[in-house]
Design an enzyme around this catalytic site. Structure first.
Site: not given
Ligand code: GLA
Length: 381
Positions: A126, A162, A183
């Site tokens: 992440d 992105g 997300d």
């Molecule tokens: C980000 C990612 C999600 C998930 C959360 C976990 O928002 O984009 O897909 O993995 O972190 O905290």
């Protein structure tokens, strides 16, 4: 050469977020096999954020939360592997993960070693709490090179959403899939937004480097962590069809222990999955000859398949029925102009209906929020 297809599996985040433990993960692994999802190709079980203790141990190592995972990660991965499945975990390129657990920044090689010791096959990585003084591509290269040297094949799933022109540098980082957006939520609006960005990014994908439109919401019906209003069966079908056509990884996000028949029907449509898993992962292209300026949310995309067929998808993300010019394609655009003496025999993959293309063009009206997805083979006129 190692060649990947768009990874398929199940991930904890969309439904469960921090409410995860080994029982849930094992039950989901069981279900992946029992339901036939594994046989359809869904073979990764991925634990997302919130699996660790908030502190590293005295040697600087990540520690799985013993309340959630009392038997430890190696035990869990052995269980997952014993079912013929693969095991995925999650970390972050910053000092903390997005939910505030320890990130891998300046622990990259040690953490890669822990993941290898635990038998991990995929790492989702992440983009939160990262030091902005270091270019993101360097942070991703760090973990990627650590993984490539950890002694185990670990698929690297980059999740920089992105941001910061990801598509321009992601190819230099050795990652196998990379998120195109922030997300997903379980709503039609979210699907609409992500779809547009997905289409813009599709051409930046390719073999073993898939543009990841985020985990599936099919079958969530508004329940769980990213559940908002939920979507209808038709909307989930549209979602799944587009993700499949654009070579996006297919990571299920609903609770697979409690799927209804509609959800199974979508997730287990083998002909749609075959479009996604085609060996060549060719770039989909706009198959229309003319585009009206008002049809921003209407798409007709075709993708050449390795056996000489085409996949062709029609998508109506608007609230109105389309007119025939908004949802058309021409053989010419597909390299099958008049002089070739060829045409297409098309099979719609949700209804099984077939039709032969006459006069070089296909036109029809498409209901709001729906799609049609075809596999088309080349035949003599
Ligand atoms: C980000 C990612 C999600 C998930 C959360 C976990 O928002 O984009 O897909 O993995 O972190 O905290």
């Amino acid at each position: 050469m190692k060649v990947y297809k768009p990874p398929m599996g199940w991930n904890t985040w969309n439904t469960f977020a921090r409410n995860i433990d080994e029982k849930l993960v094992m039950e989901s692994a069981d279900k992946l096999v029992e339901t036939g999802l594994a046989e359809c190709g869904y073979n990764y079980i991925v634990i997302d954020d919130c699996w660790a203790l908030k502190q590293r141990d005295e040697n600087g190592k990540l520690v799985p939360d013993p309340e959630k995972f009392p038997s430890g990660m190696k035990h869990l991965s052995d269980y997952i592997h014993s079912k013929g499945l693969k095991f995925g975990m999650y970390s972050c390129c910053g000092t903390l993960t997005c939910a505030g657990y320890p990130g891998s920044y300046q622990h990259e090689f040690d953490d890669a070693k822990s993941f290898a010791d635990w038998g991990v096959d995929l790492l989702k990585y992440d983009y939160c709490f990262r030091p902005t003084t270091i270019p993101p591509e360097i942070l991703y290269r760090r973990m990627s090179i650590a993984l490539k040297n950890c002694g185990r094949d670990i698929l690297f799933s980059a999740c920089s959403c992105g941001f910061d022109d990801t598509r321009e540098w992601i190819g230099t980082t050795g990652s196998h899939m990379w998120r195109t957006t922030d997300d997903i939520y379980d709503s039609w609006e979210s699907l609409k937004k992500l779809s547009k960005v997905g289409l813009e990014n599709a051409k930046y994908g390719g073999i073993s480097r898939f543009a990841d439109m985020d985990m599936l919401i099919v079958g969530m019906y508004g329940k769980g962590n990213v559940g908002l209003g939920g979507c209808t069966f038709e909307e989930y079908k549209t979602h799944f069809s587009l993700w499949a056509l654009l070579n996006s990884p297919l990571m299920i996000g609903c609770d697979i222990r409690n799927m209804d028949e509609d959800t199974k029907k979508i997730l287990m449509n083998k002909e749609v999955i075959a479009i996604n898993q085609d060996e060549e992962s060719n770039v989909p292209f706009d198959a229309r000859i003319i585009n009206s300026p008002y049809d921003d949310d209407i798409f007709v995309y075709a993708k050449m398949l390795s056996n000489g067929d085409y996949a062709i998808g029609f998508f109506n993300f608007t609230d109105e029925k389309t007119n025939e010019w908004q949802t058309h394609f021409t053989l010419e655009k597909l390299g099958l102009d008049e002089a070739t003496g060829k045409t297409l025999l098309m099979k719609e993959l949700w209804t099984g209906e077939t039709e032969r293309v006459e006069n070089g063009i296909v036109r029809f009206k498409l209901e709001p929020h729906t799609c049609k997805l075809y596999r088309a083979s080349v035949i003599d006129k």
